[in-house]
Design a protein around this motif. Structure first.
Motif, PDB file in Angstrom:
ATOM      1  N   MET A 138      47.880  47.072  51.607  1.00 18.20           N
ATOM      2  CA  MET A 138      48.372  46.346  50.438  1.00 18.20           C
ATOM      3  C   MET A 138      49.698  45.647  50.762  1.00 18.20           C
ATOM      4  SD  MET A 138      46.398  46.482  47.812  1.00 18.20           S
ATOM      5  CE  MET A 138      44.728  46.806  48.309  1.00 18.20           C
ATOM      6  N   HIS A 139      49.900  44.494  50.156  1.00 17.84           N
ATOM      7  CA  HIS A 139      51.132  43.728  50.408  1.00 17.84           C
ATOM      8  C   HIS A 139      52.160  43.989  49.303  1.00 17.84           C
ATOM      9  CE1 HIS A 139      49.119  41.291  53.417  1.00 17.84           C
ATOM     10  NE2 HIS A 139      48.103  41.194  52.591  1.00 17.84           N
ATOM     11  N   GLU A 140      53.415  43.752  49.664  1.00 24.22           N
ATOM     12  CA  GLU A 140      54.452  43.772  48.615  1.00 24.22           C
ATOM     13  C   GLU A 140      54.304  42.519  47.769  1.00 24.22           C
ATOM     14  OE1 GLU A 140      58.593  44.439  49.715  1.00 24.22           O
ATOM     15  OE2 GLU A 140      57.809  45.424  51.497  1.00 24.22           O
ATOM     16  N   LEU A 141      54.744  42.613  46.507  1.00 24.92           N
ATOM     17  CA  LEU A 141      54.567  41.464  45.618  1.00 24.92           C
ATOM     18  C   LEU A 141      55.712  40.460  45.780  1.00 24.92           C
ATOM     19  CD1 LEU A 141      53.194  43.299  42.475  1.00 24.92           C
ATOM     20  CD2 LEU A 141      51.933  41.988  44.170  1.00 24.92           C
ATOM     21  N   PHE A 186      55.588  35.039  48.532  1.00 23.54           N
ATOM     22  CA  PHE A 186      54.479  34.629  49.404  1.00 23.54           C
ATOM     23  C   PHE A 186      53.151  35.214  48.925  1.00 23.54           C
ATOM     24  CE2 PHE A 186      55.623  32.649  53.608  1.00 23.54           C
ATOM     25  CZ  PHE A 186      56.871  32.207  53.189  1.00 23.54           C
ATOM     26  N   ARG A 187      53.229  36.333  48.212  1.00 21.31           N
ATOM     27  CA  ARG A 187      52.012  36.990  47.756  1.00 21.31           C
ATOM     28  C   ARG A 187      51.616  36.510  46.357  1.00 21.31           C
ATOM     29  NH1 ARG A 187      47.901  37.754  46.894  1.00 21.31           N
ATOM     30  NH2 ARG A 187      46.616  39.600  46.608  1.00 21.31           N
ATOM     31  N   PRO A 228      51.025  30.751  46.804  1.00 23.79           N
ATOM     32  CA  PRO A 228      49.657  30.220  46.926  1.00 23.79           C
ATOM     33  C   PRO A 228      49.267  29.309  45.761  1.00 23.79           C
ATOM     34  CG  PRO A 228      49.688  32.540  47.492  1.00 23.79           C
ATOM     35  CD  PRO A 228      51.043  32.229  46.945  1.00 23.79           C
ATOM     36  N   LEU A 275      45.570  34.204  35.481  1.00 22.09           N
ATOM     37  CA  LEU A 275      45.158  35.396  36.235  1.00 22.09           C
ATOM     38  C   LEU A 275      46.320  35.981  37.045  1.00 22.09           C
ATOM     39  CD1 LEU A 275      41.562  34.410  37.469  1.00 22.09           C
ATOM     40  CD2 LEU A 275      42.166  36.061  35.696  1.00 22.09           C
ATOM     41  N   ALA A 313      47.718  39.678  36.381  1.00 24.50           N
ATOM     42  CA  ALA A 313      47.751  40.688  37.453  1.00 24.50           C
ATOM     43  C   ALA A 313      49.145  41.297  37.590  1.00 24.50           C
ATOM     44  CB  ALA A 313      47.339  40.048  38.778  1.00 24.50           C
ATOM     45  N   LEU A 314      50.175  40.478  37.353  1.00 28.10           N
ATOM     46  CA  LEU A 314      51.543  40.967  37.548  1.00 28.10           C
ATOM     47  C   LEU A 314      52.091  41.718  36.334  1.00 28.10           C
ATOM     48  CD1 LEU A 314      53.070  37.826  39.323  1.00 28.10           C
ATOM     49  CD2 LEU A 314      52.351  39.974  40.378  1.00 28.10           C
ATOM     50  N   GLU A 330      37.705  44.555  50.163  1.00 31.82           N
ATOM     51  CA  GLU A 330      38.877  44.616  51.052  1.00 31.82           C
ATOM     52  C   GLU A 330      40.123  44.030  50.405  1.00 31.82           C
ATOM     53  OE1 GLU A 330      38.865  43.903  55.733  1.00 31.82           O
ATOM     54  OE2 GLU A 330      37.627  42.493  54.635  1.00 31.82           O
ATOM     55  N   HIS A 331      39.963  42.851  49.763  1.00 29.61           N
ATOM     56  CA  HIS A 331      41.138  42.076  49.339  1.00 29.61           C
ATOM     57  C   HIS A 331      41.245  41.828  47.840  1.00 29.61           C
ATOM     58  CE1 HIS A 331      42.104  41.389  53.537  1.00 29.61           C
ATOM     59  NE2 HIS A 331      40.837  41.077  53.729  1.00 29.61           N
ATOM     60  N   SER A 383      41.064  37.999  44.975  1.00 25.84           N
ATOM     61  CA  SER A 383      41.235  36.756  45.738  1.00 25.84           C
ATOM     62  C   SER A 383      39.954  36.351  46.458  1.00 25.84           C
ATOM     63  CB  SER A 383      42.386  36.891  46.730  1.00 25.84           C
ATOM     64  OG  SER A 383      42.218  38.045  47.514  1.00 25.84           O
ATOM     65  N   ASP A 410      48.453  43.975  43.288  1.00 29.17           N
ATOM     66  CA  ASP A 410      48.178  43.150  44.463  1.00 29.17           C
ATOM     67  C   ASP A 410      46.685  42.808  44.557  1.00 29.17           C
ATOM     68  OD1 ASP A 410      48.540  42.041  47.093  1.00 29.17           O
ATOM     69  OD2 ASP A 410      47.679  43.889  47.881  1.00 29.17           O
ATOM     70  N   PHE A 411      45.848  43.801  44.229  1.00 28.82           N
ATOM     71  CA  PHE A 411      44.396  43.655  44.312  1.00 28.82           C
ATOM     72  C   PHE A 411      43.894  42.655  43.262  1.00 28.82           C
ATOM     73  CE2 PHE A 411      39.979  44.967  43.703  1.00 28.82           C
ATOM     74  CZ  PHE A 411      39.557  45.264  44.984  1.00 28.82           C
ATOM     75  N   LYS A 412      44.619  42.580  42.134  1.00 31.17           N
ATOM     76  CA  LYS A 412      44.124  41.772  41.009  1.00 31.17           C
ATOM     77  C   LYS A 412      44.581  40.313  41.063  1.00 31.17           C
ATOM     78  CE  LYS A 412      45.520  45.002  38.070  1.00 31.17           C
ATOM     79  NZ  LYS A 412      45.743  45.919  36.961  1.00 31.17           N
ATOM     80  N   ALA A 455      44.925  34.967  47.681  1.00 32.38           N
ATOM     81  CA  ALA A 455      45.338  35.914  48.729  1.00 32.38           C
ATOM     82  C   ALA A 455      46.808  35.700  49.107  1.00 32.38           C
ATOM     83  CB  ALA A 455      44.461  35.719  49.952  1.00 32.38           C
ATOM     84  N   PRO A 458      46.572  38.773  55.966  1.00 37.97           N
ATOM     85  CA  PRO A 458      46.448  38.961  57.407  1.00 37.97           C
ATOM     86  C   PRO A 458      45.687  37.783  58.037  1.00 37.97           C
ATOM     87  CG  PRO A 458      44.754  40.212  56.298  1.00 37.97           C
ATOM     88  CD  PRO A 458      45.557  39.534  55.231  1.00 37.97           C
ATOM     89  N   LYS A 509      35.673  49.219  44.939  1.00 38.33           N
ATOM     90  CA  LYS A 509      37.061  49.641  45.177  1.00 38.33           C
ATOM     91  C   LYS A 509      37.505  50.612  44.081  1.00 38.33           C
ATOM     92  CE  LYS A 509      40.232  48.717  47.801  1.00 38.33           C
ATOM     93  NZ  LYS A 509      40.370  49.454  49.048  1.00 38.33           N
TER      94      LYS A 509
END
Lengths: 72, 668
Positions: free
Chosen positions: A1-4, A7-8, A12, A65, A69-70, B74-75, B78, B218-220, B224, B229, B296
């Motif tokens: 999992m990435h940090e928010l 860039f995350r 995008p 969305l 999500a956040l 996996e992601h 996204s 993060d998943f929601k 991406a 990655p 998931k």
């Protein structure tokens, strides 16, 4: 999992509608200049609005969305 | 491979029953194929809603439940990116490519290249497009194999051979009308099956709140991470799918183009495309991805029920098996998915046959009757199926289907996409520049593949390079840019004026070499011999590329700048755009050799139609979607209001039923 990070989360969205927006705008300008879409024709005018609507519609979906999500 | 999910004979009976039903449904409509035009293009007669639903099955099938479920697991959300980034090219498509395709009546994409440039560019385009479609067929077969692998426990290639034989037989005898109708049924079934998995999954988890709260933020997120990655990042997928993929799908997917050519008018094609992208794609993305999200959530909420060792490409099958408490429902879902993949593959096999027949076979084997070409199309369909199976081995080397597809799109689409795009939208794009787009572009792409860190690296947006599969996605940006640069730079070097001079010069050299060799009397090889052989040869090849190259006259109707001309050429005279009504009429037969429709004076006034205008009549029952319909021209009217006289050939083509009323509308 990435940090928010930025860039995350929002980068995008900005890149998608920034670069995508340039492509979309180029398309609109070309079809207008080429007189492929003729805004004096009622049917074409409707299509012109549909094209703008589509862009705003997808932008709205992605912004909503991301926000959901956040925050929820 | 070991059988992971155990099934009873009932499961396989349901699968077989579903296939018989869906294939029978499509085959019933194969009777509407009278010639290759019907076999490939369904006679340009269908309503937008019928085409848009049949596109769903092609789109969903090709992008597949498996690969998105894997990435969704996996992601996260996204995985929807690829379905939600197509709008940027829609103006180019609706008011550029679609009317050109429709009005110029091109039979294939290479056919467009011959009209826009010349025969040699057509050959290059044919090679590129056949490679693209065979690759797509292979990915379809591989996906089907991976869907059934955990259920059958057979070797992957045995499964692929079996499904290939079924697909091959079906498309060989069905043709495009059968595919459209099979896909129509499948479009509904697929959406239903995907939503059913979602509802059952939410129910299995204990409600939407449990599902939503189980997943991390993060998943929601719908897009991406920007550049991480390396095997799934936003910017790489934007260029690979949002740009190369979207343009590839809209502009060079022969199967999709054939669908649009099957619509009754350009406006119906636009409606089909817009409805599909605005409403059905967002639904489709949930339909194909949700199994991964559900999987998931299950792995977090009830980890004891989740098989942690499951391969990513098997996530969909695993989730479907878990959330469906009944084997009948599970069998229905698997059947729907496999049948959808079959639709995609069938569409592509049909498209390969269209390209080979129209671009290779017909120019070589001329003046045969339609039955001959129809038979040849069937043989080619079978061969395309075979080639697709053979090509599976290449894509089986990638870790997941998603990456195989991504690499394929990034590599195969840029030269064609750029050549089509510049051909449509840039008048100054010349024949030699188009050749350079293919050849120089391909060479630079090959260099990029050989030295990825050095050449693709500068465009990587911070994505780290995976040495095993370097820059699977962002290479699309490099590939697109080098093809674009080749096209633009060579258009400025080899302007139309230069091409004309080059044609005259190379022609002179070739003639000189011919004269020299004809008058040559000495036996020993001289320097002059070698010079004329090589230089004459080069000039001969160059001449074949610049001969009949693009001229202002040739551009009429085939670029976005000359679309009015295209409409005029389509009709054969000035289009009549005065709006009119659509009267309901009954039909009567009129014996004549030519094809025409004869309306009453008053009905023609209602339609604002003149003699020589184009007319479309269809069965009044709208739900038929234009299946029983025909295009023709107005001739001198009669005085019997509410009646149309039609010639026997039109009656046969339209398959109209005695006593059933028709709806008439002026086209232009």
């Amino acid at each position: 999992m990435h940090e928010l990070t930025f860039f995350r989360t929002w980068l995008p969205v900005i890149y998608l509608y920034g670069v995508g927006g340039i492509i979309f705008l180029s398309g609109m300008v070309i079809i207008y200049k080429a007189k492929s879409i003729k805004l004096e024709r009622p049917m074409h005018k409707k299509w012109f609005y549909v094209l703008i609507f589509g862009f705003v519609y997808y932008l709205g979906i992605h912004v909503f969305l991301t926000y959901a999500a956040l925050n929820f | 491979m070991e059988q992971i999910i155990h099934t009873s004979p009932l499961f396989w009976i349901i699968i077989a029953g579903y296939f018989v039903l869906i294939l029978g449904f499509g085959s019933y409509f194969a009777k509407y194929n009278k010639n290759t035009n019907d076999f490939f293009f369904s006679g340009r007669r269908f309503s937008w809603w019928l085409i848009t639903m049949s596109i769903v099955a092609t789109g969903v099938g090709s992008h597949s439940f498996l690969k998105y479920s894997a990435k969704a697991f996996e992601h996260g959300f996204s995985s929807t990116m690829t379905y939600m980034n197509d709008w940027f090219f829609v103006p180019f498509f609706l008011f550029g490519w679609l009317p050109i395709v429709y009005y110029t009546r091109i039979r294939s994409i290479p056919d467009y290249f011959e009209r826009r440039f010349n025969r040699n560019v057509r050959i290059l385009a044919t090679i590129a497009i056949l490679g693209y479609m065979i690759g797509y067929i292979a990915i379809g077969f591989l996906t089907m194999g991976k869907t059934l692998e955990p259920l059958l426990g057979w070797d992957l290639y045995t499964i692929i051979w079996v499904v290939a034989i079924v697909a091959g037989i079906y498309i060989t005898f069905g043709g495009q009308t059968a595919v459209i109708f099979t896909d129509l049924a499948q479009g509904f079934v697929l959406i239903f099956a995907g939503i059913l998995v979602f509802i059952l999954g939410i129910n299995y988890l204990g409600g939407f709140d449990v599902f939503w709260n189980a997943l991390p933020s993060d998943f929601k997120l719908p897009l991406a991470h920007f550049n991480q990655p390396s095997n799934f990042n936003f910017v790489g997928i934007f260029w690979q799918d949002g740009v190369a993929g979207s343009v590839g799908f809209l502009f060079m997917n022969q199967g999709l183009i054939m669908r649009f050519m099957a619509t009754k008018s350009v406006n119906e094609g636009r409606k089909a495309a817009v409805f599909n992208i605005l409403f059905l794609l967002p639904i489709s993305t949930v339909v194909v991805s949700n199994a991964g999200w559900i999987g998931k959530a299950i792995s977090i909420v009830t980890p004891e029920k989740w098989n942690a060792n499951i391969a990513l490409d098997h996530v969909f099958t695993e989730v479907a098996a878990l959330v469906t408490s009944s084997e009948i429902v599970f069998a229905f879902i698997i059947a729907a998915v496999v049948a959808a993949l079959m639709s995609t593959v069938d569409t592509l096999i049909n498209a390969v046959a269209a390209v080979v027949i129209n671009d290779i076979y017909r120019p070589i084997v001329k003046e045969k009757d339609e039955k001959h070409y129809l038979k040849a199309a069937m043989v080619i369909s079978a061969l395309a199926t075979l080639l697709g199976v053979v090509a599976v081995t290449f894509f089986d080397n990638f870790p997941t289907l998603y990456e195989a597809h991504g690499f394929f799109h990034s590599t195969m689409t840029p030269p064609l996409v750029i050549a089509i795009f510049l051909g449509i939208f840039w008048k100054r794009y010349t024949t030699l520049a188009a050749v350079s787009t293919f050849l120089v572009g391909a060479y630079l792409m090959w260099l990029g593949n050989k030295y990825p860190a050095f050449l693709i690296g500068p465009f990587d947006h911070g994505i780290s390079m995976d040495p095993a599969h370097p820059y699977s996605y962002i290479r699309a940006l490099y590939n697109t840019l080098v093809c674009l640069a080749s096209g633009v730079v060579f258009s400025f070097i080899f302007t139309r004026k230069v091409e004309v001079q080059l044609e005259a010069y190379t022609h002179r050299v070739v003639e000189k070499a011919r004269t020299y060799y004809a008058g040559r009397s000495h036996s020993a090889t001289t320097v002059r011999d070698i010079f004329f052989f090589f230089y004459g040869g080069i000039c001969y090849i160059l001449n074949s590329f610049v001969k009949n190259a693009a001229s202002d006259e040739k551009l009429d109707g085939i670029t976005v700048w000359t679309l009015d001309k295209a409409r005029e050429m389509f009709k054969g005279s000035k289009p009549n755009d005065t709006p009119g009504l659509q009267p309901i009429v009954t039909w009567k037969l009129e014996e004549a050799e030519d094809s025409f429709l004869r309306f009453s004076v008053n009905d023609m006034v209602k339609m604002s139609a003149n003699v020589g205008d184009l007319v479309y009549v269809s069965d009044k029952r709208r739900w038929l979607g234009g299946l029983k319909s025909v295009h023709s021209v107005y001739v001198e009217p009669h005085t019997e209001d509410g009646v149309v006289y039609m010639t026997p050939d039109l009656l046969d083509a339209g398959q109209f039923v005695e006593g059933k009323k028709l709806r008439a509308e002026k086209e232009m």
